[in-house]
Design a protein around this motif. Structure first.
Motif, mmCIF file in Angstrom:
data_model
loop_
_atom_site.group_PDB
_atom_site.id
_atom_site.type_symbol
_atom_site.label_atom_id
_atom_site.label_comp_id
_atom_site.label_asym_id
_atom_site.label_seq_id
_atom_site.Cartn_x
_atom_site.Cartn_y
_atom_site.Cartn_z
ATOM 1 N N ASP A 171 -0.416 -6.361 -2.281
ATOM 2 C CA ASP A 171 -0.011 -6.349 -3.679
ATOM 3 C C ASP A 171 1.511 -6.359 -3.704
ATOM 4 O O ASP A 171 2.145 -5.471 -3.136
ATOM 5 N N VAL B 292 0.843 -1.200 0.000
ATOM 6 C CA VAL B 292 0.000 0.000 0.000
ATOM 7 C C VAL B 292 0.876 1.247 0.000
ATOM 8 O O VAL B 292 0.657 2.190 -0.757
ATOM 9 N N GLY C 272 0.349 0.428 -4.230
ATOM 10 C CA GLY C 272 -0.478 -0.632 -4.788
ATOM 11 C C GLY C 272 -1.650 -0.912 -3.875
ATOM 12 O O GLY C 272 -2.034 -0.074 -3.056
ATOM 13 N N HIS C 273 -2.233 -2.114 -4.019
ATOM 14 C CA HIS C 273 -3.288 -2.539 -3.111
ATOM 15 C C HIS C 273 -2.674 -3.206 -1.897
ATOM 16 O O HIS C 273 -1.475 -3.476 -1.855
#
Lengths: 177, 152
Positions: free
Chosen positions: B95, B87, B91-92
């Motif tokens: 991820d 994060v 990203g997520h």
């Protein structure tokens, strides 16, 4: 077939130590079955967890409890009825299962084929199971890790306090040698 | 069990192999069957065998209880922090692609770190649970001895 025999033996045996050992055998035979089905990861888990560590933990519990199962007098007809109905339902449902190994099965139609085709291109990891567990389904595995952590917290909360002298004596005194 | 020579000799051979096999399925998990969960269990089983042969006190000298408490939490924290690192790098959650330049290397690094977190947690949880059960038993024996000493 051998699995069924062992499972029946587990139910019949009153000695909990023998039952634990039979459970370990059951797990080991299932692990062999998974190996035959080419599911190496599952087989390894079953052998390590089912036959190995859970047997040890149950034995550790058995040092705290009595060795013989408490016999229940009479027969529980309601339980028998529930088991029979559930079993009949499961057998009936299993008739609708698709044929084993059929390429049109729903398992192969969903995200499964994406994983099979794209895992190596996406991640460069040869073991697809590890890639799916840790990368595609990462949050599930995180939840699993938290479940184990919570289990440890639960055992710790129950067992970390020293028992008071009198009460535990009464419970422990009737233990079989 | 501690005085049995056969057990002691065999255990001395087997325990290092079990621990090594645990580490192997931990870090080789992306190439062959295995992963953090199985590795943690196998590693803990090696330690438990050591305890069964040499006694709980010596086993707790090798890996103190306090270390187990810390490790249970650290494994889960490592997993979550790897997720949060994704994060933080844009990203997520969980991820792995932003972690490194090369996408394959990033995925592999992420998987290895995450599996290592799982392995640490599982191993220390298993050892902790076994320690708690085993010590419960010795506590009961102590309590019994005290009660007998009072002349029941």
């Amino acid at each position: 077939m051998f699995l069924v025999v062992v499972a029946l033996a587990v139910i019949r045996v009153r000695d909990l130590f023998a039952a634990t050992m039979l459970f370990a055998i059951y797990s080991l035979v299932s692990a062999a079955l998974f190996t035959v089905l080419d599911a190496g990861d599952v087989a390894l888990t079953e052998a390590a967890v089912g036959a190995g560590i859970s047997t040890i933990l149950v034995l550790a519990v058995l040092t705290l409890a009595r060795r013989q199962e408490h016999p229940v007098p009479g027969h529980n007809l309601l339980a028998l009825a529930v088991v029979l109905v559930t079993g009949a339902g499961l057998v009936y449902a299993s008739m609708d299962l698709p044929e084993f190994g059929d390429p049109d099965n729903p398992v192969h139609g969903h995200v499964g084929s994406y994983y099979t085709e794209q895992t190596y291109a996406d991640t460069g990891v040869p073991n697809m199971v590890a890639a799916v567990l840790a990368s595609y389904r990462s949050i599930d595995t995180l939840g699993e890790a938290f479940v184990i952590f919570t289990a440890a917290l639960g055992v710790f909360a129950l067992l970390s306090v020293r028992p008071p002298a009198r009460r535990s004596r009464a419970r422990d005194g009737e233990e079989a040698p | 069990m501690r005085e049995n020579g056969i057990l002691r000799v065999i255990a001395r051979f087997v325990i290092p192999l079990i621990l090594l096999f645990g580490l192997y399925i931990q870090f080789h998990g992306e190439y062959s069957p295995g992963g953090g969960f199985q590795a943690g269990v196998v590693f803990a089983a090696g330690w438990i065998l050591f305890v069964l042969i040499y006694g709980l006190d010596l086993g707790l000298k090798v890996i103190p209880e306090r270390v187990m408490y810390v490790l249970t939490a650290l494994g889960v924290l490592l997993y979550s922090l790897v997720g949060l690192a994704g994060v933080a790098l844009g990203g997520h959650f969980l991820d792995f692609y932003p972690l490194l330049e090369d996408p394959h290397a990033a995925q592999q690094a992420g998987i290895i770190l995450v599996e290592f977190g799982v392995g640490v947690t599982v191993a220390s949880v298993m050892m902790l649970v076994f320690t708690l059960f085993a010590r419960r038993r010795s506590w009961w024996d102590e309590v019994d001895a005290e009660a007998d000493g009072e002349g029941r």
